[in-house]
Enzyme design. Sequence first.
Site, mmCIF file in Angstrom:
data_model
loop_
_atom_site.group_PDB
_atom_site.id
_atom_site.type_symbol
_atom_site.label_atom_id
_atom_site.label_comp_id
_atom_site.label_asym_id
_atom_site.label_seq_id
_atom_site.Cartn_x
_atom_site.Cartn_y
_atom_site.Cartn_z
ATOM 1 N N ARG A 175 -7.932 39.370 -31.541
ATOM 2 C CA ARG A 175 -9.258 38.996 -32.018
ATOM 3 C C ARG A 175 -9.482 39.508 -33.446
ATOM 4 N NH1 ARG A 175 -14.193 37.714 -29.732
ATOM 5 N NH2 ARG A 175 -15.842 37.738 -31.283
ATOM 6 N N ASP A 182 0.547 41.513 -24.547
ATOM 7 C CA ASP A 182 0.125 40.126 -24.727
ATOM 8 C C ASP A 182 0.221 39.389 -23.385
ATOM 9 O OD1 ASP A 182 0.012 37.350 -25.467
ATOM 10 O OD2 ASP A 182 0.549 37.962 -27.500
ATOM 11 N N ASN A 193 -2.570 30.723 -25.507
ATOM 12 C CA ASN A 193 -3.132 32.044 -25.233
ATOM 13 C C ASN A 193 -3.939 32.017 -23.935
ATOM 14 O OD1 ASN A 193 -3.824 34.859 -26.608
ATOM 15 N ND2 ASN A 193 -5.646 34.106 -25.561
ATOM 16 N N THR A 251 -17.002 29.418 -19.230
ATOM 17 C CA THR A 251 -18.169 29.187 -20.077
ATOM 18 C C THR A 251 -19.046 28.072 -19.515
ATOM 19 O OG1 THR A 251 -18.853 28.235 -22.208
ATOM 20 C CG2 THR A 251 -16.596 27.836 -21.544
ATOM 21 N N SER A 267 -14.998 20.796 -26.748
ATOM 22 C CA SER A 267 -14.016 21.193 -27.773
ATOM 23 C C SER A 267 -12.732 21.544 -27.045
ATOM 24 C CB SER A 267 -14.502 22.414 -28.559
ATOM 25 O OG SER A 267 -14.329 23.601 -27.785
ATOM 26 N N TYR A 274 -11.174 24.314 -27.247
ATOM 27 C CA TYR A 274 -11.398 25.645 -26.667
ATOM 28 C C TYR A 274 -12.088 25.534 -25.305
ATOM 29 C CZ TYR A 274 -14.586 29.315 -25.322
ATOM 30 O OH TYR A 274 -15.322 30.185 -24.572
ATOM 31 N N HIS A 275 -13.200 24.810 -25.270
ATOM 32 C CA HIS A 275 -13.919 24.676 -24.000
ATOM 33 C C HIS A 275 -13.025 24.028 -22.935
ATOM 34 C CE1 HIS A 275 -17.487 25.187 -26.697
ATOM 35 N NE2 HIS A 275 -17.952 25.847 -25.667
ATOM 36 N N LYS A 329 -10.890 26.412 -20.999
ATOM 37 C CA LYS A 329 -11.616 27.093 -19.917
ATOM 38 C C LYS A 329 -11.677 26.191 -18.671
ATOM 39 C CE LYS A 329 -13.052 30.910 -22.127
ATOM 40 N NZ LYS A 329 -12.762 32.286 -21.691
ATOM 41 N N THR A 373 -29.544 28.650 -39.913
ATOM 42 C CA THR A 373 -29.034 27.279 -40.008
ATOM 43 C C THR A 373 -28.669 26.641 -38.663
ATOM 44 O OG1 THR A 373 -26.873 28.289 -40.448
ATOM 45 C CG2 THR A 373 -28.110 27.490 -42.354
ATOM 46 N N TYR A 403 -27.667 23.499 -36.360
ATOM 47 C CA TYR A 403 -26.886 22.293 -36.689
ATOM 48 C C TYR A 403 -27.655 21.053 -36.242
ATOM 49 C CZ TYR A 403 -22.877 25.547 -37.122
ATOM 50 O OH TYR A 403 -22.014 26.567 -37.472
ATOM 51 N N ARG A 432 -20.193 19.519 -35.431
ATOM 52 C CA ARG A 432 -19.667 19.199 -34.096
ATOM 53 C C ARG A 432 -20.019 17.772 -33.697
ATOM 54 N NH1 ARG A 432 -19.984 24.724 -30.572
ATOM 55 N NH2 ARG A 432 -19.586 26.128 -32.315
ATOM 56 N N GLU A 468 -21.688 16.290 -30.692
ATOM 57 C CA GLU A 468 -22.408 16.709 -29.485
ATOM 58 C C GLU A 468 -23.782 16.052 -29.479
ATOM 59 O OE1 GLU A 468 -22.934 20.987 -29.788
ATOM 60 O OE2 GLU A 468 -24.150 20.825 -31.597
#
Lengths: 390, 390
Positions: free
Chosen positions: B36, B75, B119, B145, B180, B182-183, B186, B254, B256, B327, B329
């Site tokens: 990280r 790892d 990962n 998530t 995404s 990443y999502h 999950k 800010t 989005y 994004r 969305e």
Amino acid sequence: MTLMVLGADGYLGWPLVMRFAMKYDEPVVGIDNFSRRRRVWEMGSDSITPVQDMAVRTSVFKQITGREIKFEHGDMRDYEFVENLIKKYKPRAVVHFAEIPSAPYSMIDAKHAIETHENNVNGTLNLLFALKKFAPDCHLIKLGTMGEYGTPGIDIPEGSFEIDYRGRKATLPFPRQAGSFYHQTKVHDSNNIMLACKIWGIASTDIMQGVVYGTRTEETTLDPRLVTRFDVDESFGTAVNRFCAQSIINMPVTPYGKGGQTRGYLNIMDTMRCITTLVDKPPQKGEYRVVNQLTEVFSVLQIAQKVKDVGDKLGLNVKIESLQNPRVEAEEHYYNVDYKKLKDLGFTPSKTMDESITYMLFDLLPHKQRIIEHKEQITPKITWKDGLVK
Amino acid sequence: MTLMVLGADGYLGWPLVMRFAMKYDEPVVGIDNFSRRRRVWEMGSDSITPVQDMAVRTSVFKQITGREIKFEHGDMRDYEFVENLIKKYKPRAVVHFAEIPSAPYSMIDAKHAIETHENNVNGTLNLLFALKKFAPDCHLIKLGTMGEYGTPGIDIPEGSFEIDYRGRKATLPFPRQAGSFYHQTKVHDSNNIMLACKIWGIASTDIMQGVVYGTRTEETTLDPRLVTRFDVDESFGTAVNRFCAQSIINMPVTPYGKGGQTRGYLNIMDTMRCITTLVDKPPQKGEYRVVNQLTEVFSVLQIAQKVKDVGDKLGLNVKIESLQNPRVEAEEHYYNVDYKKLKDLGFTPSKTMDESITYMLFDLLPHKQRIIEHKEQITPKITWKDGLVK
């Protein structure tokens, strides 16, 4: 414009590049890293049909038909390779068969589960990024599996369904409940492709394919050197193919457990016809289209019985012997699946399993000795609970 | 018996190992590969709070509290490491936070999408295989998530729902539509864990976590050297944390696009309380339990307004300035989510966002200069359509 087949050295890939070369006047490019051959050897087995190497295959095919198949050797896990490939050919359609297709293989241990994930999921991700960059209007035809759905206990629609939940309606992806890490990689792919269609406007057909069986297509029969591979080992052989091979050598046909596991099936010739139907009728830009690709539904026990019926008529005296199920799965369950979209697009099935088994046995008979040599590999040694049992 | 936290150097992992060490008498082991820190540096940013290295953290913590945290560097992608770890400690519960948590990072290019997959998905697969082998009764608490569900337009239940479809009823996983790559990792993890519970009898809680905000827990405030990291860059900073940092340096807050994106949120202190609740109330062997972990629901615009209200009272004169949404969305949508299971298990929320923002601004003020130094990294340069725009 070009038609591209990833995994062109495989059971379905090789017949498909030949079919494309015969049917279309556009250039046809096949891609493979020959890892299917390596993985079957790793399992101590080999194709029962004696397959030629790619250079021989393409040159014999050209000699006989006058049609050309270009071939590029490379690995879908290598992004530079994939990007250069898409940049060079800018295909109008890519058929993506370049995945490890074995549930037992993925259940051996962590290493094999991860190898299956990296090959399948990363390969597809590389392809999606490369298509976005260099062929954003290409039609991605991706091979998924009916196994993505599992056996949910309700009707299985084609990809998505409209539901009413607490007074609101929505059309949602049908929940997936895959039964092995291999099947999960196909679910992961489906999810990633669905996202890419949404955010990048890619047009894709995701094929939920039933179990394919058969020994021949229009082109594989043109010359013995054009035959496609035929695997019978526990990892890379599928039920119908394995049962036919067992009958040939007087080994009992071996359904797992109660044999009530019900699945969709189709002949390899019909697989070819499905894919060309999809090429000819692409989805809209940004559309993520799911089709269930199968022509008949049977339980494993019904298939064993079909092989016995045909085999007995040919004097093979087939026995059926249930094995303890190495998998964790429902052995009796509700199964009712929609498969209407391909028919609506113009596909009509040409072969039933009943009529196919006769010529499969006929085609396998000359290779009886090769089946005997790889007999040990037919019996399962990989269990869902304990991996490879030595 | 041991309690294990994977990702113990992270925003949630570090406070959690301290919480565990204070609350339980069992040994507590933290694991991290420090990636990280490296990834935030790669993005040109750094933790706004000056975090100590792990050796200092654990020794200061021991000095102050007398409690011990063991640490192992390694790892999760390395199966040998994971297997030896589980074999050595045979944990009764593993909290798995060792994943790359950034949507924008995963959208940079193919390399970053695949890095996030390898990962997260491979790490979880390694863990599942190792648990099966050496700690089959361990409770796996896995961080997923709320983003796995997307915005489906109907109520979001906790993990699964009972539906009636064409006259048959079934309880099925709720369809996931992550926004995404990443999502998606999950979602892939959730699917793989669900399978492992089914075939290997692993007991797991899969947390669909809302967006976590906050600067402090009971233990991080014991000494400045025990502070947890606080990221504000576009990739690793989350909305509330970024907005608070922007207010401190008189940069406009800010949201989005239209700012109607509605999500679940919870304070970092409540996250700790949720996790200990789950540790104390494990699921049955073989149970795959999904909990939605959040305490409040807000739109991004509501949060911006909250930060403005508190900031203005403190004399910060906060401006709100909408940015073009990087994004893809829905910026306005239906959102109604169940979050009852954790409460039924005994969890009660302790903090609201309204009361948290005041002390967040208070905690960030001493680090104003560090925020100014990393100001450029707050503004998005990664878009869903084109990746990293240079």
